[in-house]
Scaffold this motif. Sequence first.
Motif, PDB file in Angstrom:
ATOM      1  N   GLU A  78       0.792  -1.226   0.000  1.00 37.27           N
ATOM      2  CA  GLU A  78       0.000   0.000   0.000  1.00 37.27           C
ATOM      3  C   GLU A  78       0.826   1.280   0.000  1.00 37.27           C
ATOM      4  O   GLU A  78       0.608   2.181  -0.820  1.00 37.27           O
ATOM      5  CB  GLU A  78      -0.946   0.003   1.198  1.00 37.27           C
ATOM      6  CG  GLU A  78      -1.851   1.208   1.267  1.00 37.27           C
ATOM      7  CD  GLU A  78      -3.021   1.011   2.212  1.00 37.27           C
ATOM      8  OE1 GLU A  78      -3.835   1.938   2.315  1.00 37.27           O
ATOM      9  OE2 GLU A  78      -3.110  -0.060   2.829  1.00 37.27           O
ATOM     10  N   LYS A  82       0.892   4.002  -3.081  1.00 37.28           N
ATOM     11  CA  LYS A  82       0.387   5.367  -2.917  1.00 37.28           C
ATOM     12  C   LYS A  82       1.472   6.401  -3.213  1.00 37.28           C
ATOM     13  O   LYS A  82       1.179   7.489  -3.737  1.00 37.28           O
ATOM     14  CB  LYS A  82      -0.169   5.561  -1.508  1.00 37.28           C
ATOM     15  CG  LYS A  82      -1.507   4.875  -1.285  1.00 37.28           C
ATOM     16  CD  LYS A  82      -2.027   5.148   0.112  1.00 37.28           C
ATOM     17  CE  LYS A  82      -3.359   4.475   0.351  1.00 37.28           C
ATOM     18  NZ  LYS A  82      -3.833   4.659   1.731  1.00 37.28           N
ATOM     19  N   TYR A 118      -5.624   0.464  -7.190  1.00 34.55           N
ATOM     20  CA  TYR A 118      -6.066   1.825  -6.884  1.00 34.55           C
ATOM     21  C   TYR A 118      -6.642   2.446  -8.136  1.00 34.55           C
ATOM     22  O   TYR A 118      -6.017   2.416  -9.197  1.00 34.55           O
ATOM     23  CB  TYR A 118      -4.888   2.675  -6.367  1.00 34.55           C
ATOM     24  CG  TYR A 118      -4.388   2.183  -5.030  1.00 34.55           C
ATOM     25  CD1 TYR A 118      -4.874   2.716  -3.846  1.00 34.55           C
ATOM     26  CD2 TYR A 118      -3.460   1.145  -4.961  1.00 34.55           C
ATOM     27  CE1 TYR A 118      -4.443   2.235  -2.625  1.00 34.55           C
ATOM     28  CE2 TYR A 118      -3.024   0.659  -3.742  1.00 34.55           C
ATOM     29  CZ  TYR A 118      -3.515   1.201  -2.578  1.00 34.55           C
ATOM     30  OH  TYR A 118      -3.109   0.711  -1.365  1.00 34.55           O
ATOM     31  N   GLU A 258      -9.563   6.482  -0.116  1.00 33.88           N
ATOM     32  CA  GLU A 258      -8.281   6.673   0.556  1.00 33.88           C
ATOM     33  C   GLU A 258      -8.120   8.040   1.223  1.00 33.88           C
ATOM     34  O   GLU A 258      -8.411   9.082   0.636  1.00 33.88           O
ATOM     35  CB  GLU A 258      -7.130   6.479  -0.448  1.00 33.88           C
ATOM     36  CG  GLU A 258      -7.088   5.104  -1.095  1.00 33.88           C
ATOM     37  CD  GLU A 258      -6.746   3.992  -0.116  1.00 33.88           C
ATOM     38  OE1 GLU A 258      -6.271   4.305   0.997  1.00 33.88           O
ATOM     39  OE2 GLU A 258      -6.944   2.813  -0.467  1.00 33.88           O
TER      40      GLU A 258
END
Length: 332
Positions: A78, A82, A118, A258
Amino acid sequence: MNISNEWQPSGSVESLVKRAQILTEIRQYFATEKVLEVETPTISPSTITDVHLEAMRTVHTNPHSVKKTHLFLQTSPEYYMKRMLCAGFPSIYQITKCYRDDEVGRCHNPEFTMLEWYRLGFSMDELIEDVDMLLRLVLDTPACEKMTYRELFVRHLDLDVKSDTDLKIVTLCKKFGYENIVPLYFKDKLSQFDRDMLLQLLFCEKIEREIGLERPIAVMKFPASQASLAKIDPSDPWLSLRFEFYYKGIELANGFEELNDADEQKTRFILDNKQRKECGLDVKAEDVKFLNALKAGLPKCSGVALGIDRLLMLALGKRHISEVLSFDFASL
């Protein structure tokens, strides 16, 4: 001469051929959707602060340096993914190995395969539809059911997780005999952490096995105190924009709209470590590069992590995770 069969793979040839075919289908789905496949490191100098997860450790001993580098095996890609989004990458996904110092059992292996993706510009509801489409592709399921975390507790346990008292929660747990299992959380006055732990116990033991039996279910809007890396619901600050998918008694996916506020994320890291300390666990250093990436700007997006091995268990009708792995923990 007797030769032990302990050297053999845990999964059959047929199962692993089917595994390869399903992974190809997943990659084709994301190619059609124009979601970019990426790779990120499986080691990191920092790790998650979540009190419910423990990362495995390793050490890099550089022969040209007297200093050893202590590293963690990733529990999820993750933070790295990101950071890529903050750097301007489009919607991305990856299929990668992850590691958790966790139980070994029917649905758990310390080393497992994660599908994480994502979608830029997606809301929580849009990502739920995306997960549902993938499940229809791989498992040929009907459209998913959707219910909130709060609604499930009312339906299955006649408990309102927002307004009912600590006493009602404790009394319910005592009724099911949990006082001897987790005595730590039975106190005269519950902290938010204690309350969440008891709610999670009730959810896992009394609700999880009753939902998603005929079709997948998306459990939406967990309490903000269980938000992890999710945004808070703007319509109700008691709720978060977090969801989980369940099917046939198996938790498959955990996703969020998010959080992109670096200050709020840092506050959550601090709270996590406070709880870790209270539980006698190691305090984890904050991932400074991840926080700096959030300060630079994470675009509006939603992301989800899905357990590939559990998905394959359902696709192949297998009872144990070992049957869809080449080598499970017991066969190492």
